[in-house]
Design an enzyme around this catalytic site. Structure first.
Site, short mmCIF file in Angstrom:
data_model
loop_
_atom_site.label_atom_id
_atom_site.label_comp_id
_atom_site.label_asym_id
_atom_site.label_seq_id
_atom_site.Cartn_x
_atom_site.Cartn_y
_atom_site.Cartn_z
N GLU A 1 39.12 12.25 -50.15
CA GLU A 1 38.44 11.88 -48.91
C GLU A 1 38.71 10.44 -48.49
OE1 GLU A 1 34.28 13.60 -48.80
OE2 GLU A 1 34.81 13.98 -50.89
N SER B 1 32.83 17.14 -49.33
CA SER B 1 33.37 17.49 -48.02
C SER B 1 34.10 18.83 -48.00
CB SER B 1 34.31 16.39 -47.52
OG SER B 1 33.59 15.26 -47.12
N TYR C 1 36.03 17.20 -40.04
CA TYR C 1 36.57 15.92 -39.58
C TYR C 1 37.63 16.02 -38.49
CZ TYR C 1 34.12 14.42 -43.74
OH TYR C 1 33.14 14.19 -44.67
N ARG D 1 22.04 14.10 -47.14
CA ARG D 1 22.13 15.21 -46.19
C ARG D 1 22.24 16.50 -46.99
NH1 ARG D 1 27.13 15.29 -44.23
NH2 ARG D 1 27.47 17.40 -44.98
N ASP E 1 22.87 20.52 -47.17
CA ASP E 1 23.55 21.61 -46.47
C ASP E 1 23.00 22.95 -46.94
OD1 ASP E 1 25.13 19.70 -45.22
OD2 ASP E 1 26.77 19.90 -46.66
N GLU F 1 24.16 22.24 -51.22
CA GLU F 1 24.37 20.98 -51.93
C GLU F 1 23.68 19.85 -51.19
OE1 GLU F 1 28.50 19.97 -52.06
OE2 GLU F 1 28.73 19.98 -49.90
N ASN G 1 24.43 15.87 -50.17
CA ASN G 1 25.43 14.81 -50.05
C ASN G 1 24.72 13.46 -50.15
OD1 ASN G 1 27.94 16.46 -48.94
ND2 ASN G 1 26.12 17.18 -47.89
N GLY H 1 28.82 11.40 -44.43
CA GLY H 1 29.86 10.78 -43.63
C GLY H 1 29.30 9.87 -42.54
#
Length: 327
Positions: free
Chosen positions: A21, A150, A224, A263, A265, A283, A285, A289
């Site tokens: 990443e 990601s 992205y 964050r 998900d 998961e 994060n 991002g």
């Protein structure tokens, strides 16, 4: 502003890194530097590579009062750089060493979530050799690397040919996490530590890969790439499910011991058509991002927090935690 006063506002933004990443992190880092400068900080970027001595030397040269961690993936959000920063005695944004390591390790985080009675998909860790021989779960199922972010390396297996292709292209170590595929939609909830009352959920975003983009789930390119996905916020889901997703995101943040921002998900299975949906945690994060298309800044903006204010809040949280630790 005098030099001593300016030094008190000096922030180093770590970006780049050595993970898959890297390019995303460089984009995040550049945006954060500009945002912190707008907020009145003396912000400077530091491109992180595998040369740890160079990273330490760069930090020593810049002499920041705190570090904004804009790294993603391995070495950046798995506890590695967090350990270095703690060894150097530098306050840093986002989660600490243990929370970062556990969140990045998908099997460790699964165990933590189950202990906290949070809903996860049926799944287990399998060797790639076992995956090559047979389906470890009923089709369809999802194959994930244990320690990538990601959606790097994530695949949905719907038939034998796809399983063989996943095995042939696998480059993420000798084992993988396989989980039951949950139909429906992907939703995400940002969590922010920005006050005395503890972490709070921002809102719920419904993420849909754009038709014709070639993505059947929210993979790396959909995350992205320009035009890869469509974000709807607040998500148009049943109000009870909306509240439940926010509640679960805060609970997951706390279960892992996250700090600053995270964050979560989820898969949201509303395929029964009765207006409600089943929510399954995928998961958390710990380094969401911070690119122009990223979800956390988008959710913060919806809540009236500008990008610059968001970066400032994360720095202030890091300084506040460091101050509390010294007491």
């Amino acid at each position: 502003m005098s030099a001593p006063q300016q030094n008190k506002r000096r922030i180093t933004v770590l970006m780049g890194g050595a993970s898959a990443e890297r390019e995303v992190s460089l984009s995040s880092g550049k945006g954060v530097v500009a945002a912190l400068k707008e907020a009145g900080y003396d912000a400077r970027g530091l491109d992180v590579t595998r040369d740890l001595a160079a990273v330490v030397a760069g930090l020593a040269e810049q002499k920041p009062v705190a570090v904004f961690n804009a790294l993603h993936g391995r070495f950046g959000e798995d506890g590695a750089i967090q350990g270095v920063l703690e060894w150097l005695g530098l306050p840093y944004t986002h989660s600490g060493l243990r929370a970062s390591a556990n969140a990045m390790d998908k099997e460790a985080s699964r165990q933590i979530f189950m202990t906290a009675d949070l809903p996860v998909a049926e799944g287990r860790v399998v060797s790639i050799s076992e995956l090559a021989e047979k389906d470890p779960l009923p089709l369809p199922y999802v194959v994930k690397p244990l320690d990538e972010g990601s959606s790097v390396g994530v695949s949905i297996v719907r038939n034998t040919n796809q399983r063989a292709q996943v095995v042939e292209e696998w480059r993420y170590g000798p084992v993988a996490l396989v989980e039951q595929y949950i139909p429906g939609r992907e939703i995400t909830v940002g969590v922010l530590d920005d006050g005395p009352d503890g972490p709070r959920a921002l809102t719920v975003t419904d993420i849909t890969p754009n038709a014709g983009s070639g993505h059947d789930f929210y993979d790396y390119a959909a995350k992205y790439g320009a035009g890869g996905s469509r974000h709807t916020l607040p998500a148009e889901i049943h109000q009870d499910d909306f509240a439940r997703a926010c509640e679960l995101a805060v609970a997951a943040h706390k279960a892992l011991g996250c700090s600053g921002a995270s964050r979560s998900d989820f898969r949201y299975d509303d395929t029964k058509g009765d207006g409600h949906g089943k929510i399954v945690l995928l998961e958390v994060n710990t380094q969401p991002g911070m690119t122009p298309t990223s979800l956390l800044p988008e959710q913060a903006a919806y809540c009236g927090i500008t990008y610059s204010e968001l970066c400032d809040l994360l720095v202030q949280d890091a300084l506040r935690r460091a101050d509390a630790a010294r007491r």
